[in-house]
Design a protein around this motif. Structure first.
Motif, PDB file in Angstrom:
ATOM      1  N   GLU A  67     -36.728  37.563  -7.622  1.00  0.00           N
ATOM      2  CA  GLU A  67     -37.090  36.228  -7.145  1.00  0.00           C
ATOM      3  C   GLU A  67     -35.832  35.441  -6.801  1.00  0.00           C
ATOM      4  O   GLU A  67     -34.766  35.693  -7.361  1.00  0.00           O
ATOM      5  CB  GLU A  67     -37.889  35.463  -8.206  1.00  0.00           C
ATOM      6  CG  GLU A  67     -39.228  36.066  -8.523  1.00  0.00           C
ATOM      7  CD  GLU A  67     -39.976  35.306  -9.622  1.00  0.00           C
ATOM      8  OE1 GLU A  67     -39.425  34.336 -10.175  1.00  0.00           O
ATOM      9  OE2 GLU A  67     -41.097  35.698  -9.931  1.00  0.00           O
ATOM     10  N   ALA A  68     -36.016  34.461  -5.902  1.00  0.00           N
ATOM     11  CA  ALA A  68     -34.897  33.598  -5.515  1.00  0.00           C
ATOM     12  C   ALA A  68     -35.363  32.151  -5.480  1.00  0.00           C
ATOM     13  O   ALA A  68     -36.519  31.869  -5.140  1.00  0.00           O
ATOM     14  CB  ALA A  68     -34.350  34.007  -4.152  1.00  0.00           C
ATOM     15  N   TYR A  69     -34.467  31.251  -5.840  1.00  0.00           N
ATOM     16  CA  TYR A  69     -34.757  29.820  -5.880  1.00  0.00           C
ATOM     17  C   TYR A  69     -33.575  29.057  -5.303  1.00  0.00           C
ATOM     18  O   TYR A  69     -32.427  29.460  -5.486  1.00  0.00           O
ATOM     19  CB  TYR A  69     -34.982  29.341  -7.314  1.00  0.00           C
ATOM     20  CG  TYR A  69     -36.136  30.013  -8.008  1.00  0.00           C
ATOM     21  CD1 TYR A  69     -37.396  29.419  -8.031  1.00  0.00           C
ATOM     22  CD2 TYR A  69     -35.968  31.238  -8.643  1.00  0.00           C
ATOM     23  CE1 TYR A  69     -38.455  30.041  -8.669  1.00  0.00           C
ATOM     24  CE2 TYR A  69     -37.023  31.860  -9.286  1.00  0.00           C
ATOM     25  CZ  TYR A  69     -38.258  31.257  -9.293  1.00  0.00           C
ATOM     26  OH  TYR A  69     -39.314  31.875  -9.924  1.00  0.00           O
ATOM     27  N   MET A  70     -33.873  27.936  -4.634  1.00  0.00           N
ATOM     28  CA  MET A  70     -32.810  27.046  -4.155  1.00  0.00           C
ATOM     29  C   MET A  70     -32.861  25.764  -4.963  1.00  0.00           C
ATOM     30  O   MET A  70     -33.938  25.185  -5.159  1.00  0.00           O
ATOM     31  CB  MET A  70     -32.973  26.713  -2.677  1.00  0.00           C
ATOM     32  CG  MET A  70     -31.855  25.836  -2.156  1.00  0.00           C
ATOM     33  SD  MET A  70     -31.980  25.631  -0.383  1.00  0.00           S
ATOM     34  CE  MET A  70     -30.499  24.700  -0.089  1.00  0.00           C
ATOM     35  N   GLY A  71     -31.700  25.308  -5.444  1.00  0.00           N
ATOM     36  CA  GLY A  71     -31.619  24.113  -6.265  1.00  0.00           C
ATOM     37  C   GLY A  71     -31.425  22.853  -5.446  1.00  0.00           C
ATOM     38  O   GLY A  71     -30.950  22.900  -4.309  1.00  0.00           O
ATOM     39  N   THR A  72     -31.798  21.734  -6.031  1.00  0.00           N
ATOM     40  CA  THR A  72     -31.629  20.442  -5.367  1.00  0.00           C
ATOM     41  C   THR A  72     -30.155  20.099  -5.156  1.00  0.00           C
ATOM     42  O   THR A  72     -29.836  19.219  -4.364  1.00  0.00           O
ATOM     43  CB  THR A  72     -32.308  19.316  -6.176  1.00  0.00           C
ATOM     44  OG1 THR A  72     -31.845  19.358  -7.531  1.00  0.00           O
ATOM     45  CG2 THR A  72     -33.819  19.460  -6.147  1.00  0.00           C
ATOM     46  N   ASP A  73     -29.261  20.797  -5.852  1.00  0.00           N
ATOM     47  CA  ASP A  73     -27.822  20.577  -5.673  1.00  0.00           C
ATOM     48  C   ASP A  73     -27.206  21.564  -4.680  1.00  0.00           C
ATOM     49  O   ASP A  73     -25.995  21.604  -4.507  1.00  0.00           O
ATOM     50  CB  ASP A  73     -27.098  20.664  -7.017  1.00  0.00           C
ATOM     51  CG  ASP A  73     -27.178  22.042  -7.659  1.00  0.00           C
ATOM     52  OD1 ASP A  73     -27.969  22.892  -7.181  1.00  0.00           O
ATOM     53  OD2 ASP A  73     -26.455  22.281  -8.636  1.00  0.00           O
ATOM     54  N   GLY A  74     -28.042  22.383  -4.027  1.00  0.00           N
ATOM     55  CA  GLY A  74     -27.545  23.349  -3.053  1.00  0.00           C
ATOM     56  C   GLY A  74     -27.169  24.692  -3.652  1.00  0.00           C
ATOM     57  O   GLY A  74     -26.701  25.574  -2.942  1.00  0.00           O
ATOM     58  N   SER A  75     -27.374  24.868  -4.950  1.00  0.00           N
ATOM     59  CA  SER A  75     -27.069  26.149  -5.584  1.00  0.00           C
ATOM     60  C   SER A  75     -28.267  27.084  -5.445  1.00  0.00           C
ATOM     61  O   SER A  75     -29.365  26.666  -5.058  1.00  0.00           O
ATOM     62  CB  SER A  75     -26.729  25.945  -7.064  1.00  0.00           C
ATOM     63  OG  SER A  75     -27.858  25.468  -7.770  1.00  0.00           O
ATOM     64  N   TYR A  76     -28.032  28.344  -5.775  1.00  0.00           N
ATOM     65  CA  TYR A  76     -29.095  29.354  -5.709  1.00  0.00           C
ATOM     66  C   TYR A  76     -29.217  30.041  -7.050  1.00  0.00           C
ATOM     67  O   TYR A  76     -28.226  30.364  -7.698  1.00  0.00           O
ATOM     68  CB  TYR A  76     -28.774  30.389  -4.626  1.00  0.00           C
ATOM     69  CG  TYR A  76     -28.826  29.796  -3.246  1.00  0.00           C
ATOM     70  CD1 TYR A  76     -30.012  29.759  -2.528  1.00  0.00           C
ATOM     71  CD2 TYR A  76     -27.689  29.227  -2.670  1.00  0.00           C
ATOM     72  CE1 TYR A  76     -30.066  29.188  -1.267  1.00  0.00           C
ATOM     73  CE2 TYR A  76     -27.735  28.655  -1.415  1.00  0.00           C
ATOM     74  CZ  TYR A  76     -28.924  28.635  -0.721  1.00  0.00           C
ATOM     75  OH  TYR A  76     -28.984  28.058   0.522  1.00  0.00           O
ATOM     76  N   LYS A  77     -30.464  30.265  -7.449  1.00  0.00           N
ATOM     77  CA  LYS A  77     -30.771  30.986  -8.678  1.00  0.00           C
ATOM     78  C   LYS A  77     -31.507  32.246  -8.269  1.00  0.00           C
ATOM     79  O   LYS A  77     -32.490  32.173  -7.521  1.00  0.00           O
ATOM     80  CB  LYS A  77     -31.654  30.131  -9.589  1.00  0.00           C
ATOM     81  CG  LYS A  77     -32.163  30.863 -10.815  1.00  0.00           C
ATOM     82  CD  LYS A  77     -33.093  29.978 -11.622  1.00  0.00           C
ATOM     83  CE  LYS A  77     -33.647  30.710 -12.812  1.00  0.00           C
ATOM     84  NZ  LYS A  77     -34.508  29.847 -13.627  1.00  0.00           N
ATOM     85  N   VAL A  78     -31.023  33.382  -8.725  1.00  0.00           N
ATOM     86  CA  VAL A  78     -31.696  34.634  -8.423  1.00  0.00           C
ATOM     87  C   VAL A  78     -32.041  35.337  -9.724  1.00  0.00           C
ATOM     88  O   VAL A  78     -31.234  35.385 -10.659  1.00  0.00           O
ATOM     89  CB  VAL A  78     -30.840  35.549  -7.514  1.00  0.00           C
ATOM     90  CG1 VAL A  78     -30.716  34.955  -6.135  1.00  0.00           C
ATOM     91  CG2 VAL A  78     -29.476  35.802  -8.094  1.00  0.00           C
ATOM     92  N   LYS A  79     -33.274  35.830  -9.785  1.00  0.00           N
ATOM     93  CA  LYS A  79     -33.713  36.581 -10.959  1.00  0.00           C
ATOM     94  C   LYS A  79     -33.534  38.054 -10.668  1.00  0.00           C
ATOM     95  O   LYS A  79     -33.983  38.563  -9.638  1.00  0.00           O
ATOM     96  CB  LYS A  79     -35.168  36.265 -11.282  1.00  0.00           C
ATOM     97  CG  LYS A  79     -35.355  34.871 -11.838  1.00  0.00           C
ATOM     98  CD  LYS A  79     -36.757  34.678 -12.347  1.00  0.00           C
ATOM     99  CE  LYS A  79     -36.910  33.340 -13.023  1.00  0.00           C
ATOM    100  NZ  LYS A  79     -38.251  33.153 -13.575  1.00  0.00           N
ATOM    101  N   LEU A  80     -32.847  38.722 -11.587  1.00  0.00           N
ATOM    102  CA  LEU A  80     -32.544  40.135 -11.445  1.00  0.00           C
ATOM    103  C   LEU A  80     -33.096  40.890 -12.646  1.00  0.00           C
ATOM    104  O   LEU A  80     -33.126  40.363 -13.761  1.00  0.00           O
ATOM    105  CB  LEU A  80     -31.026  40.343 -11.355  1.00  0.00           C
ATOM    106  CG  LEU A  80     -30.290  39.559 -10.271  1.00  0.00           C
ATOM    107  CD1 LEU A  80     -28.782  39.702 -10.447  1.00  0.00           C
ATOM    108  CD2 LEU A  80     -30.704  40.023  -8.895  1.00  0.00           C
TER     109      LEU A  80
END
Length: 113
Positions: A67-80
């Motif tokens: 899964e991938a997510y975009m943060g309100t601060d422009g960062s990215y969170k990826v689940k591995l």
């Protein structure tokens, strides 16, 4: 003559002590910084920036990107995932590593509508 010297000395002493008293007053003010919690919105894995996908392939080649997510601060969170291990890795838009979390913490995720 003595009165003149005493008056001059008093003016000098007062002149020197005044600015430091004013400076000391202004430095005693407390400053509050409010840190806003970052909210993450789910996104398509294919829409991740090339720099992020490159960083994942180089640093986490043994993992599967789920899964991938975009943060309100422009960062990215990826689940591995790798066998039973689940991690969330955070990157900025340039693909630079920010932090890693172990397990399945939601960390402010917002579903895509």
């Amino acid at each position: 003559m003595k009165k003149g010297m005493i008056m001059t000395a008093a003016v000098i002493v007062l002149g020197i002590s005044m600015p430091s008293g004013v400076m000391a007053e202004s430095t005693n003010q407390t400053m509050q910084i409010a840190q806003e919690e970052v909210q993450y919105e789910k996104m398509n894995v294919e829409d991740l920036p090339e720099a992020v996908t490159q960083a994942i392939s180089e640093g986490y080649a043994d993992y599967t990107l789920s899964e991938a997510y975009m943060g309100t601060d422009g960062s990215y969170k990826v689940k591995l995932t790798k066998e039973e291990e689940k991690i969330a890795v955070f990157f900025n838009a340039s693909g630079e590593f920010l932090k890693i979390e172990q397990g399945e913490e939601p960390a402010g995720e917002v579903p895509v509508e």
